[in-house]
Design an enzyme around this catalytic site. Sequence first.
Site, PDB file in Angstrom:
ATOM      1  N   ASP A 112       0.627  -0.962  -0.159  1.00 29.74           N
ATOM      2  CA  ASP A 112      -0.140   0.023  -0.031  1.00 29.74           C
ATOM      3  C   ASP A 112       0.751   1.118  -0.139  1.00 29.74           C
ATOM      4  O   ASP A 112       1.001   2.014   1.158  1.00 29.74           O
ATOM      5  CB  ASP A 112      -0.896  -0.124   1.134  1.00 29.74           C
ATOM      6  CG  ASP A 112      -1.906   1.046   1.122  1.00 29.74           C
ATOM      7  OD1 ASP A 112      -2.019   1.559   0.098  1.00 29.74           O
ATOM      8  OD2 ASP A 112      -2.693   1.142   2.277  1.00 29.74           O
ATOM      9  N   SER A 206      -4.857   8.398   6.025  1.00 25.69           N
ATOM     10  CA  SER A 206      -4.230   7.780   5.260  1.00 25.69           C
ATOM     11  C   SER A 206      -3.128   8.231   4.273  1.00 25.69           C
ATOM     12  O   SER A 206      -3.394   9.432   3.819  1.00 25.69           O
ATOM     13  CB  SER A 206      -4.964   6.799   4.274  1.00 25.69           C
ATOM     14  OG  SER A 206      -6.073   5.925   4.956  1.00 25.69           O
TER      15      SER A 206
END
Length: 260
Positions: A112, A206
Amino acid sequence: MVLVRVLANLLMLQLSYAQKSSELIIGGDECNINEHRFLVALYTFRSRRFHCSGTLINEEWVLSAARCDRKNIRIQLGMHSTNVINEDVQTRVPKEKFFCLSSKTYTKWNKDIMLIRLKKPVNNSTHIAPVSLPSNPPSLGSVCRVMGWGTISATKETHPDVPYCANINILDYSVCRAAYARLPATSRTLCAGILEGGKDSCLTDSGGPLICNGQFQGIVSWGGHPCGQPRKPGLYTKVFDHLDWIKSIIAGNKDATCPP
């Protein structure tokens, strides 16, 4: 005397309730304006609302999470308050974006990560400067700093107009495996948080940085919902494990592959 005792008991109950309520808040305080010169905000041209954060690693490159990829991304640097614009705020757009895999096929526990090359380099200034990449992985138990403009409430989205910072600890990966049943035996992520809960990264944090001893060690990826639960730490893409890939891409090797 009876009335005094009754009032004292009521006060104790109020204090107890306040303590329990405060545990629902994503812990942290407003970041010092000078401690996040590398922190950037990601938004889209159409929405103009921040959806993620990122980290400036040199004058031309930003690291974020793959889950933060959008069309028409805008990158804002040098910002503290969303209501008071610093004189040295700069806005950039991507020239290129690089992923370990397609941005649609990353997993919660692996790869990610998104490396963004800016269309135009930024200039260092009072509120803008890159952060150091790690020379070693963080030690177990390290106190690290997580930051971002994400929600500060675990029960509803409540976004501050300034970035919040919180201190959390690097935990053994087994703690996260116990918390999240689908995690594989190993992954290139860091497990970080506070075992008793109350401090955590959360929605729209995030892509932001986890800073340990002045070095950029993790990228906010995912965690429990609601945020800040006891024994539900967050997971952060481990920057150290991706250093070779990052450096190769920056050096011009666009075919570089991430570690397996």
